[in-house]
Design a protein around this motif. Structure first.
Motif, PDB file in Angstrom:
ATOM      1  N   THR A  40       1.032  -0.910  -0.334  1.00  8.79           N
ATOM      2  CA  THR A  40      -0.088  -0.194   0.306  1.00  8.79           C
ATOM      3  C   THR A  40       1.083   1.345   0.021  1.00  8.79           C
ATOM      4  OG1 THR A  40      -1.657  -1.332   1.047  1.00  8.79           O
ATOM      5  CG2 THR A  40      -2.274   0.869   1.059  1.00  8.79           C
ATOM      6  N   CYS A  45       1.932   1.283  -3.417  1.00  9.88           N
ATOM      7  CA  CYS A  45       0.546   1.894  -4.602  1.00  9.88           C
ATOM      8  C   CYS A  45       0.505   3.586  -3.963  1.00  9.88           C
ATOM      9  CB  CYS A  45      -0.293   1.466  -4.211  1.00  9.88           C
ATOM     10  SG  CYS A  45      -2.423   2.287  -4.976  1.00  9.88           S
ATOM     11  N   GLN A  46       0.660   3.944  -2.379  1.00  9.53           N
ATOM     12  CA  GLN A  46       0.378   5.538  -2.134  1.00  9.53           C
ATOM     13  C   GLN A  46       1.380   6.311  -2.760  1.00  9.53           C
ATOM     14  OE1 GLN A  46      -2.360   6.616  -1.477  1.00  9.53           O
ATOM     15  NE2 GLN A  46      -3.232   5.125  -0.420  1.00  9.53           N
ATOM     16  N   ASN A  86       1.164   6.290  -6.675  1.00  9.29           N
ATOM     17  CA  ASN A  86       0.083   7.679  -6.802  1.00  9.29           C
ATOM     18  C   ASN A  86       0.214   8.862  -6.478  1.00  9.29           C
ATOM     19  OD1 ASN A  86      -2.538   7.458  -7.704  1.00  9.29           O
ATOM     20  ND2 ASN A  86      -2.826   8.683  -5.266  1.00  9.29           N
ATOM     21  N   ALA A 137       0.732  -5.132  -7.357  1.00  5.71           N
ATOM     22  CA  ALA A 137       1.639  -4.102  -7.820  1.00  5.71           C
ATOM     23  C   ALA A 137       1.133  -3.422  -9.029  1.00  5.71           C
ATOM     24  CB  ALA A 137       2.974  -5.111  -7.363  1.00  5.71           C
ATOM     25  N   SER A 141      -1.785  -1.771  -8.765  1.00  6.91           N
ATOM     26  CA  SER A 141      -1.345   0.405  -8.369  1.00  6.91           C
ATOM     27  C   SER A 141      -0.858   0.827  -9.769  1.00  6.91           C
ATOM     28  CB  SER A 141      -0.309  -0.061  -7.760  1.00  6.91           C
ATOM     29  OG  SER A 141      -1.322  -1.190  -6.380  1.00  6.91           O
ATOM     30  N   TYR A 142       0.264   0.234 -10.077  1.00  7.23           N
ATOM     31  CA  TYR A 142       0.816   0.648 -10.948  1.00  7.23           C
ATOM     32  C   TYR A 142      -0.438   1.281 -12.536  1.00  7.23           C
ATOM     33  CZ  TYR A 142       4.265   2.860 -14.957  1.00  7.23           C
ATOM     34  OH  TYR A 142       4.723   3.250 -15.805  1.00  7.23           O
ATOM     35  N   TYR A 190      -3.506   1.286 -12.416  1.00  7.21           N
ATOM     36  CA  TYR A 190      -3.917   2.742 -11.587  1.00  7.21           C
ATOM     37  C   TYR A 190      -4.068   4.088 -11.769  1.00  7.21           C
ATOM     38  CZ  TYR A 190      -7.138   4.988  -7.478  1.00  7.21           C
ATOM     39  OH  TYR A 190      -8.139   5.712  -6.972  1.00  7.21           O
ATOM     40  N   SER A 191      -2.585   4.190 -11.027  1.00  2.00           N
ATOM     41  CA  SER A 191      -1.869   5.693 -10.966  1.00  2.00           C
ATOM     42  C   SER A 191      -1.126   6.190 -12.216  1.00  2.00           C
ATOM     43  CB  SER A 191      -0.879   5.552 -10.134  1.00  2.00           C
ATOM     44  OG  SER A 191      -1.272   5.171  -8.786  1.00  2.00           O
ATOM     45  N   SER A 245      -8.584  -3.801  -4.838  1.00  2.00           N
ATOM     46  CA  SER A 245      -7.418  -3.775  -4.059  1.00  2.00           C
ATOM     47  C   SER A 245      -7.461  -3.797  -2.721  1.00  2.00           C
ATOM     48  CB  SER A 245      -6.808  -2.571  -4.620  1.00  2.00           C
ATOM     49  OG  SER A 245      -6.069  -2.685  -6.320  1.00  2.00           O
TER      50      SER A 245
END
Length: 357
Positions: free
Chosen positions: A135, A138-139, A142, A211, A214-215, A217-218, A238
């Protein structure tokens, strides 16, 4: 049966969404001092997490309405980028997945002290993997790709405020990503998983998938968060499905199917469908960014449907999903469980009418 009950109970116990302010306030976001009074934004903007704790605390955990300080040490800035306040649902998801496996051993209750200590260590490792590492990854990534948006909505964040360099950001990205993947494959070794024979129950492969999501998404060119429904569902899944899979894969007896509590395709399908409730939770996350989303042309659901429309979509998706699970439990003869779940949903709906709708 156990899976459906735990799914329903977990979501019903989730905290209510942030309160929506009814009175008009000024629209522009500004930099906020530690003892400042926080007032923002338009006709139906969020108050939400800006009311949680001191400005310094909000700064550290990644909530909106943080203190604007120029002399923070680098270690504290790095923590801010990982937004610890967002780790909680992932940690809870791991616990639910471990419980759904039916194999978690409590000291002196369902196992010896040493067995309970080992299972606690396994669960804690999965929670560290899902929370601080993945997380946090991801943050951080992002925040990097949202730096222009944050310059409008949250200019006090570490990147738009210039308190951390690009090189330092990507040092953190790589450390969290590769450290998390190493920890995940280490969990496979610890649990004795055969990744080739049963890839679905590999914590490492699940971490790789998370992962990647996450990529996507951002980061451009995909940037799912700019695509409304798809982005919200990716975020919701997620937060619900991935940590659940991690916890259940860690504790399931691989090779024994559903009877051994392992992660199976039906469990995957049910948790993905239940992530529709997570879609509602993801919409809450978009409320705080509506001003910048509008300026930059992002198609978040609050932008597409307006605050009023989005808040009803949010509550509806959460409630309808949970009610459907309760109905399913009732239909398969588990009326007591269905009643308990219904009693848990009722105060949630009341809270939504008071604080969201």
């Amino acid at each position: 049966m156990r899976l459906a009950l735990i799914l329903g109970t977990a979501a019903a116990l989730a905290p209510p969404a942030p309160r929506l302010a009814k009175q008009p306030k000024r629209l522009k976001t500004r930099r906020i001092l530690a003892d400042d009074v926080i007032l923002y934004a338009g006709d139906d903007e969020l108050e939400g997490d800006a009311k949680v704790g001191s400005a310094g605390f909000r700064q550290l955990v990644g909530f909106r309405g943080a203190a604007d300080t120029e002399d923070e040490p680098l270690w504290k800035i790095r923590i801010q980028l990982t937004k610890p306040g967002t780790w909680v649902p992932l940690i809870w998801g791991v616990a639910c997945g471990a419980a759904a496996s039916g194999n978690y051993r409590w000291p002196f209750i369902s196992g010896t002290f040493s067995e309970g200590a080992e299972d606690f260590a396994k669960a804690a490792t999965c929670m560290i993997l899902s929370g601080p590492f993945l997380t946090g990854f991801c943050q951080t990534i992002n925040d990097w790709y949202d730096k222009d948006l944050d310059a409008i909505n949250e200019p006090y964040r570490p990147i738009p405020s210039g308190r951390i360099t690009e090189e330092e950001v990507f040092q953190q990205v790589y450390f969290l990503l590769f450290g998390g993947l190493a920890l995940a494959f280490g969990c496979d070794v610890w649990a004795g998983h055969n990744i080739i024979a049963n890839p679905l129950n590999s914590v490492g492969l699940l971490a790789c998938f998370g992962a990647l999501v996450s990529y996507l998404y951002s980061a451009p060119p995909y940037k799912l968060k700019a695509e409304g429904w798809r982005g919200s569902f990716a975020l919701g899944a997620s937060y619900i499905a991935l940590p659940w899979w991690c916890g259940q894969a860690m504790f399931g007896h691989v090779g024994e199917g559903a009877a051994g509590g392992e992660l199976t395709p039906p469990v995957v399908v049910l948790t993905v469908l239940y992530s529709l409730a997570g879609l509602g939770i993801a919409i809450v996350n978009d409320f705080k960014s509506i001003e910048g989303d509008r300026e930059l042309g992002l198609k978040s659901l609050p932008v597409a449907f307006g605050i009023d429309g989005a808040k009803y979509i949010c509550a509806g998706l959460i409630d309808v999903t949970q009610i459907a699970v309760a109905a399913y439990l009732f239909a398969i003869g588990l009326q007591t469980y269905a009643l308990v779940l219904g009693l848990l949903i009722a105060p949630q709906i009341w809270a939504q009418t008071q604080y969201l709708l």
